[in-house]
Scaffold this motif. Structure first.
Motif, PDB file in Angstrom:
ATOM      1  N   GLU A  20       0.850  -1.179   0.020  1.00 58.71           N
ATOM      2  CA  GLU A  20       0.080  -0.196   0.034  1.00 58.71           C
ATOM      3  C   GLU A  20       0.815   1.301  -0.075  1.00 58.71           C
ATOM      4  N   PRO A  21       0.245   2.554  -0.532  1.00 63.52           N
ATOM      5  CA  PRO A  21       1.307   3.688  -0.400  1.00 63.52           C
ATOM      6  C   PRO A  21       1.808   3.948   0.813  1.00 63.52           C
ATOM      7  N   GLY A  22       1.170   3.934   1.844  1.00 62.37           N
ATOM      8  CA  GLY A  22       1.781   4.143   3.307  1.00 62.37           C
ATOM      9  C   GLY A  22       1.740   5.555   3.629  1.00 62.37           C
ATOM     10  N   SER A  61       5.234   9.561  -2.216  1.00 65.39           N
ATOM     11  CA  SER A  61       6.234   9.793  -3.438  1.00 65.39           C
ATOM     12  C   SER A  61       6.533  11.413  -3.241  1.00 65.39           C
ATOM     13  N   ILE A  62       5.879  12.189  -2.844  1.00 66.25           N
ATOM     14  CA  ILE A  62       6.193  13.816  -2.659  1.00 66.25           C
ATOM     15  C   ILE A  62       6.688  14.119  -1.174  1.00 66.25           C
ATOM     16  N   ALA A  63       6.647  13.117  -0.178  1.00 64.75           N
ATOM     17  CA  ALA A  63       6.735  13.482   0.921  1.00 64.75           C
ATOM     18  C   ALA A  63       8.311  13.909   1.243  1.00 64.75           C
ATOM     19  N   ALA A 116       7.388   3.094  -0.937  1.00 63.25           N
ATOM     20  CA  ALA A 116       6.937   4.078  -2.163  1.00 63.25           C
ATOM     21  C   ALA A 116       7.558   5.416  -2.147  1.00 63.25           C
ATOM     22  N   MET A 117       8.395   5.690  -1.021  1.00 56.67           N
ATOM     23  CA  MET A 117       9.174   6.855  -1.108  1.00 56.67           C
ATOM     24  C   MET A 117      10.320   6.974  -1.775  1.00 56.67           C
TER      25      MET A 117
END
Length: 234
Positions: A25-27, A103-105, A232-233
């Protein structure tokens, strides 16, 4: 402006919970903004407003110095050495938030670190159940790291027995990756600047807490920080 968290700021961060959702999952990513001890009321309001305006940022809240001190006393009750060093006047005020798009964190973190009144910004895997089987690890290098320090960090990373998919990313590659991820995310793509990024080693490893070696990486010369994040990061 970012100058690196002092010891007690790191104590605050280390005492925060750190578990997250399943890796497929994205998380969510938990973001903590450490405010300068001499931050003004105007700066504090501006930083909070900027944080709340960031894309995919939710649940932003301020933790006062007094609230942080009371929480830390409870969290560190079994660590007397750290507790003895804990003084309320040394603790920074904190802004806590959740970034729902991992992805944008990293871009949100880098932009917020440049705001006036901000001492440091840190990311970690969010406190969500159940825990994942694997997480992402980012070993950031300081801009002043020597060739000898870089070589020592690479050796230490590659020696980790459970690390998988190890990759090195230079500053230009980091900027291009984040710039592409920020497209269509409001003003974030224009706020992100090339000089904000850092060289890093990036890899994944099991989240089992058994001799991961990450703690040793944090103590190496030339290392600027070691965020743990959803896959995902990366």
């Amino acid at each position: 402006m970012r100058r690196g968290a002092p010891l007690l700021s790191l104590v605050v961060l280390l005492a925060l919970p750190a578990c997250t959702s399943k890796p497929e999952e994205p998380g969510d990513v938990a973001l903590t903004v450490f405010l300068d001890n001499d931050v003004t009321v105007a700066q504090k309001g501006s930083v909070e407003q900027q944080l709340r305006s960031m894309p995919s940022v939710t649940e932003a809240s301020l933790e006062t110095r007094e609230q942080a001190y009371e929480r830390q006393k409870a969290d560190l009750k079994d660590q007397p050495d750290l507790l003895a060093a804990l003084k309320p006047e040394y603790l920074p005020e904190l802004l806590h938030a959740t970034v729902s798009d991992p992805s944008i964190a990293e871009a949100v973190e880098l932009v917020m670190a440049e705001a006036d009144g901000v001492q440091d910004v840190a990311l970690r895997i969010a406190d969500v159940d159940p825990r994942p089987s694997r997480i992402g690890v980012i070993v950031r290098l300081t801009s002043s790291a020597t060739d000898e320090q870089r070589a020592a960090v690479e050796t230490a990373v590659r020696a980790l027995p459970t690390a998988k998919s190890i990759e090195f990313e230079d500053r230009d590659a980091a900027y291009e990756r984040l710039r592409k991820r920020c497209q269509g995310k409001g003003d974030l793509s224009t706020q992100l600047q090339p000089q904000m990024t850092r060289e890093s080693w990036r890899f994944e490893m099991p989240l089992n807490g058994e001799g991961s070696g990450v703690g040793e990486l944090m103590r190496l010369d030339g290392v600027d920080g070691v965020p743990l994040a959803p896959l995902a990061m990366l």
